[in-house]
Design a protein around this motif. Structure first.
Motif, mmCIF file in Angstrom:
data_model
loop_
_atom_site.group_PDB
_atom_site.id
_atom_site.type_symbol
_atom_site.label_atom_id
_atom_site.label_comp_id
_atom_site.label_asym_id
_atom_site.label_seq_id
_atom_site.Cartn_x
_atom_site.Cartn_y
_atom_site.Cartn_z
ATOM 1 N N ARG A 38 9.399 -18.961 20.605
ATOM 2 C CA ARG A 38 8.499 -18.582 21.699
ATOM 3 C C ARG A 38 7.068 -19.054 21.460
ATOM 4 O O ARG A 38 6.360 -19.438 22.395
ATOM 5 C CB ARG A 38 8.529 -17.064 21.894
ATOM 6 C CG ARG A 38 7.811 -16.593 23.170
ATOM 7 C CD ARG A 38 7.833 -15.087 23.291
ATOM 8 N NE ARG A 38 7.291 -14.625 24.575
ATOM 9 C CZ ARG A 38 6.553 -13.550 24.724
ATOM 10 N NH1 ARG A 38 6.267 -12.807 23.669
ATOM 11 N NH2 ARG A 38 6.099 -13.194 25.907
ATOM 12 N N THR A 88 3.839 -16.142 30.076
ATOM 13 C CA THR A 88 5.185 -16.096 29.527
ATOM 14 C C THR A 88 5.628 -14.637 29.608
ATOM 15 O O THR A 88 4.934 -13.737 29.124
ATOM 16 C CB THR A 88 5.248 -16.642 28.084
ATOM 17 O OG1 THR A 88 6.583 -16.510 27.589
ATOM 18 C CG2 THR A 88 4.286 -15.945 27.139
ATOM 19 N N VAL A 94 12.839 -10.820 30.234
ATOM 20 C CA VAL A 94 13.543 -12.110 30.128
ATOM 21 C C VAL A 94 14.980 -11.889 29.690
ATOM 22 O O VAL A 94 15.923 -12.454 30.266
ATOM 23 C CB VAL A 94 12.805 -13.039 29.150
ATOM 24 C CG1 VAL A 94 13.644 -14.269 28.831
ATOM 25 C CG2 VAL A 94 11.457 -13.456 29.722
ATOM 26 N N LEU A 98 18.453 -12.783 31.646
ATOM 27 C CA LEU A 98 19.461 -13.678 31.076
ATOM 28 C C LEU A 98 20.827 -12.998 31.020
ATOM 29 O O LEU A 98 21.863 -13.629 31.270
ATOM 30 C CB LEU A 98 19.034 -14.128 29.677
ATOM 31 C CG LEU A 98 17.794 -15.024 29.610
ATOM 32 C CD1 LEU A 98 17.415 -15.293 28.155
ATOM 33 C CD2 LEU A 98 18.015 -16.338 30.357
ATOM 34 N N GLU A 111 15.636 -23.327 37.990
ATOM 35 C CA GLU A 111 14.687 -22.228 37.822
ATOM 36 C C GLU A 111 13.485 -22.458 38.730
ATOM 37 O O GLU A 111 12.949 -23.561 38.790
ATOM 38 C CB GLU A 111 14.219 -22.144 36.368
ATOM 39 C CG GLU A 111 13.227 -21.012 36.126
ATOM 40 C CD GLU A 111 12.563 -21.087 34.765
ATOM 41 O OE1 GLU A 111 12.407 -20.029 34.134
ATOM 42 O OE2 GLU A 111 12.196 -22.201 34.326
ATOM 43 N N ASN A 119 11.549 -19.817 29.273
ATOM 44 C CA ASN A 119 12.771 -19.294 29.886
ATOM 45 C C ASN A 119 13.771 -20.407 30.179
ATOM 46 O O ASN A 119 14.978 -20.258 29.923
ATOM 47 C CB ASN A 119 12.433 -18.532 31.161
ATOM 48 C CG ASN A 119 13.588 -17.709 31.666
ATOM 49 O OD1 ASN A 119 14.003 -16.746 31.029
ATOM 50 N ND2 ASN A 119 14.127 -18.069 32.818
ATOM 51 N N THR A 180 11.643 -16.826 38.510
ATOM 52 C CA THR A 180 10.908 -16.024 37.540
ATOM 53 C C THR A 180 9.508 -15.688 38.070
ATOM 54 O O THR A 180 8.564 -15.539 37.303
ATOM 55 C CB THR A 180 10.814 -16.756 36.196
ATOM 56 O OG1 THR A 180 10.258 -18.062 36.403
ATOM 57 C CG2 THR A 180 12.184 -16.885 35.565
#
Length: 381
Positions: A38, A88, A94, A98, A111, A119, A180
């Motif tokens: 990340r 983020t 997240v 998922l 996306e 992501n 997102t």
């Protein structure tokens, strides 16, 4: 010590934390959270109005601690050159998305809202297939491309600069379209880019929040939605939000503080935790389109679920109903109390019991398929 030795234990600790919270339920999601770094997607962040640049190639302990904590990280604001908010997302949100996506190897995914690119990279790691992601801001898209390359995901992830309302037909058909960013509905173009059994996952505006909604078209070709989990993403730019009529209510409203003398402490069921409070919130939103998320002037004490009519508001808190001054507030509170009573008498149905139809909006240049006709699979609601 190598960089990977520095961040891997922190990623493992984050995954363990998300397991404990119930956000991670499968080995597939857990492995992706651990494997995709990340911190590689963060080149700067905002806190307390101040921007701090960081070097993801030479991460400090402070950066690693930030990146592998369960918190969203603001990476851009309208004040900088990107032209808008970008972040983020919080890892627990997240991970829940998922899990809800039901990803499997070979799935083709589009996306909407690339953000930092983290992501999309997680999805590509899980599917081992091509992922296309669209970002409205040219600067944010460029940074996402660089981050995807830094993380070694360029073979699978392609970042496009453009309007997510249009989708990306050249990469379809898709098994999943996942947004997102908060939307006011589903873009009609997305439906044309799906396989016959595909799903859309999008945080669609409802009651002033953006609960994650699973949209399918498997029944008679008509899109239907079902709430999956609570969420509250930043709103999308462009027609994905402005295509609604009227535009969804948001946290932008600030009303006068309630009158303490008018409070109704016994009008809300006792024992509400965070989850059941949102369950009640979604029940109210399904019954009354005036339900939103509002705040008050000079205090944050009452921010949250509220029913607003013009300049009159009833704030729905676990402590009871809190009314702004004025004779109209009593009538609004009576109406709100009746809806709350049906929720309690129905056994406090959860957010996930609610489904809706998605029908085209009218009167705007860019139509959306927006939620209507909310129904619960619990009786008496």
């Amino acid at each position: 010590m190598t960089v990977i030795d520095q961040w891997t234990p922190k990623a493992q600790a984050l995954a363990a934390d998300l397991r404990t919270k119930g956000a991670i339920r499968s080995a597939l999601v857990e492995e992706a959270i651990i494997a995709v770094p990340r911190h590689a997607f963060i080149t700067g962040h905002y806190a307390h109005g101040r921007h701090t640049p960081v070097d993801p190639d030479q991460p400090t302990d402070e950066l690693l601690t930030l990146a592998y904590s369960d918190r969203g990280i603001m990476t851009h604001t309208p004040a900088d050159s990107a032209g808008g908010f970008s972040s983020t997302s919080q890892p627990s949100i997240v991970a829940k998305m998922l899990e809800a996506a039901r990803l499997r190897p070979g799935m083709r995914v589009l996306e909407i809202g690339a953000g930092t690119g983290w992501n999309a990279s997680l999805i590509a790691h899980m599917t081992k297939a091509d992922v296309h992601t669209i970002e409205a801001s040219a600067q944010v898209a460029s940074e996402a491309r660089e981050a995807v390359e830094r993380a070694g995901m360029t073979e699978r992830v392609t970042v496009h600069t453009g309007d997510g309302y249009l989708g990306h037909p050249d990469g379809g058909p898709y098994d999943l379209i996942i947004a997102t960013c908060g939307t006011a509905g589903v873009a009609p173009a997305w439906l044309d880019q799906l396989t016959p059994t595909a799903t859309i996952l999008a945080p669609i505006a409802h009651g002033g929040l953006h609960p994650l909604t699973r949209v399918t078209t498997h029944t008679n070709g008509h899109p239907t939605g079902r709430l999956v989990t609570t969420a509250d993403f930043m709103a999308a730019s462009g027609p994905l939000y402005t295509g609604a009529t009227p535009a969804p209510a948001t946290r932008g409203q600030h009303l006068p503080a309630p009158d303490p003398k008018a409070a109704r402490p016994n009008s809300v069921p006792k024992g509400l935790d965070n989850a059941s409070y949102v369950d009640l919130w979604m029940h109210l939103a399904a019954h009354d389109p005036r339900t939103t998320c509002a705040g008050t002037e000079h205090t944050t004490e009452y921010t949250g679920c509220s029913v607003v009519a013009d300049d009159t508001a009833v704030f729905v808190q676990p402590t009871g109903l809190h009314l702004t001054a004025g004779p109209k507030a009593q009538t609004l509170a009576d109406e709100t109390e009746r809806v709350i009573t049906t929720w309690e008498h129905s056994g406090r149905p959860a957010l996930t019991t609610w489904s809706c139809s998605l029908t085209p909006t009218t009167g705007t240049q860019f139509s959306l398929l927006a939620p209507t006709n909310w129904q619960s699979n619990c009786a008496d609601t």
